[in-house]
Design a protein around this motif. Structure first.
Motif, PDB file in Angstrom:
ATOM      1  N   VAL A 208       0.829  -1.199   0.000  1.00 52.45           N
ATOM      2  CA  VAL A 208       0.000   0.000   0.000  1.00 52.45           C
ATOM      3  C   VAL A 208       0.865   1.250   0.000  1.00 52.45           C
ATOM      4  CG1 VAL A 208      -1.785   1.271   1.262  1.00 52.45           C
ATOM      5  CG2 VAL A 208      -1.808  -1.224   1.252  1.00 52.45           C
ATOM      6  N   VAL A 209       0.423   2.252  -0.753  1.00 54.79           N
ATOM      7  CA  VAL A 209       1.076   3.558  -0.793  1.00 54.79           C
ATOM      8  C   VAL A 209       0.141   4.563  -0.145  1.00 54.79           C
ATOM      9  CG1 VAL A 209       1.952   5.395  -2.284  1.00 54.79           C
ATOM     10  CG2 VAL A 209       2.303   2.987  -2.913  1.00 54.79           C
ATOM     11  N   PHE A 210       0.638   5.260   0.873  1.00 52.98           N
ATOM     12  CA  PHE A 210      -0.130   6.303   1.539  1.00 52.98           C
ATOM     13  C   PHE A 210       0.523   7.663   1.300  1.00 52.98           C
ATOM     14  CE2 PHE A 210      -1.549   2.747   4.206  1.00 52.98           C
ATOM     15  CZ  PHE A 210      -2.906   3.018   4.285  1.00 52.98           C
ATOM     16  N   PRO A 211      -0.263   8.671   0.889  1.00 55.60           N
ATOM     17  CA  PRO A 211       0.294  10.016   0.796  1.00 55.60           C
ATOM     18  C   PRO A 211       0.463  10.586   2.203  1.00 55.60           C
ATOM     19  CG  PRO A 211      -2.044  10.095   0.360  1.00 55.60           C
ATOM     20  CD  PRO A 211      -1.675   8.637   0.522  1.00 55.60           C
ATOM     21  N   ALA A 212       1.401  11.487   2.353  1.00 52.88           N
ATOM     22  CA  ALA A 212       1.661  12.094   3.656  1.00 52.88           C
ATOM     23  C   ALA A 212       0.419  12.804   4.184  1.00 52.88           C
ATOM     24  CB  ALA A 212       2.815  13.086   3.537  1.00 52.88           C
ATOM     25  N   GLY A 213       0.133  12.574   5.463  1.00 52.17           N
ATOM     26  CA  GLY A 213      -0.903  13.329   6.144  1.00 52.17           C
ATOM     27  C   GLY A 213      -2.336  12.876   5.931  1.00 52.17           C
TER      28      GLY A 213
ATOM     29  N   TYR B  47     -10.161   1.811   2.926  1.00 56.22           N
ATOM     30  CA  TYR B  47      -9.625   1.437   1.625  1.00 56.22           C
ATOM     31  C   TYR B  47      -8.206   1.961   1.496  1.00 56.22           C
ATOM     32  CZ  TYR B  47     -10.551   6.147  -0.263  1.00 56.22           C
ATOM     33  OH  TYR B  47     -10.560   7.497  -0.495  1.00 56.22           O
ATOM     34  N   SER B  48      -7.483   1.415   0.537  1.00 56.45           N
ATOM     35  CA  SER B  48      -6.100   1.825   0.289  1.00 56.45           C
ATOM     36  C   SER B  48      -6.080   2.874  -0.803  1.00 56.45           C
ATOM     37  CB  SER B  48      -5.263   0.616  -0.148  1.00 56.45           C
ATOM     38  OG  SER B  48      -5.215  -0.345   0.878  1.00 56.45           O
ATOM     39  N   PRO B  49      -5.280   3.921  -0.649  1.00 57.44           N
ATOM     40  CA  PRO B  49      -5.187   4.932  -1.689  1.00 57.44           C
ATOM     41  C   PRO B  49      -4.552   4.401  -2.966  1.00 57.44           C
ATOM     42  CG  PRO B  49      -3.700   5.447   0.115  1.00 57.44           C
ATOM     43  CD  PRO B  49      -4.476   4.256   0.531  1.00 57.44           C
TER      44      PRO B  49
END
Length: 134
Positions: free
Chosen positions: A6-11, A21-23
């Motif tokens: 999973v990739v999460f954007p900062a903040g 859900y996953s971004p």
């Protein structure tokens, strides 16, 4: 089952966890990005359409950047537009600010009746940059 990368954007991780859900997911050299809307940090819609479209692209670009990509790496785009007959021109005049130069990605546009209070949503598939092992 393999663990999802999973990739999460900062903040914004708390917002994604709250909504379950996953971004974005990295898989087999590609990045599959969930639909992005013009949501403010608290998840509420940006009310003005042009600003909402810009914010949707900003949210998308934050995810792409977190994965080491840019919009130039995008190969496929799907957009969802509420009432496209009346909103299309407003939305389409914003796109060149983010879309970049040709060759452009493939595009599917879908008119919908409801997007949870939003008027525009964009989801993409991007090719992850090649890595060189040294």
């Amino acid at each position: 089952m393999a663990k999802r990368d999973v990739v999460f954007p900062a903040g914004r991780q708390a917002l994604y966890e709250k909504n379950r859900y996953s971004p974005a997911i990295r898989s087999n050299g590609f990045l599959f990005v969930s639909g992005q809307v013009g949501s403010r940090p608290d998840g509420s819609p940006e009310p003005e359409l042009e600003a909402q479209v810009r914010l949707a692209f900003d949210n998308l670009n934050a995810i792409l950047a977190a994965a080491g990509c840019t919009f130039d790496d995008v190969v496929d785009v799907t957009v969802f537009i509420v009432d496209p007959e009346s909103t299309f021109e407003t939305i389409w005049k914003v796109l060149p600010e983010y879309w970049g130069n040709a060759p452009h990605p493939t595009l599917t546009g879908i008119g919908v009746t409801w997007l949870y209070g939003f008027q525009f949503e964009i989801k993409v598939i991007a090719k992850l940059p090649e890595t060189i092992d040294g």
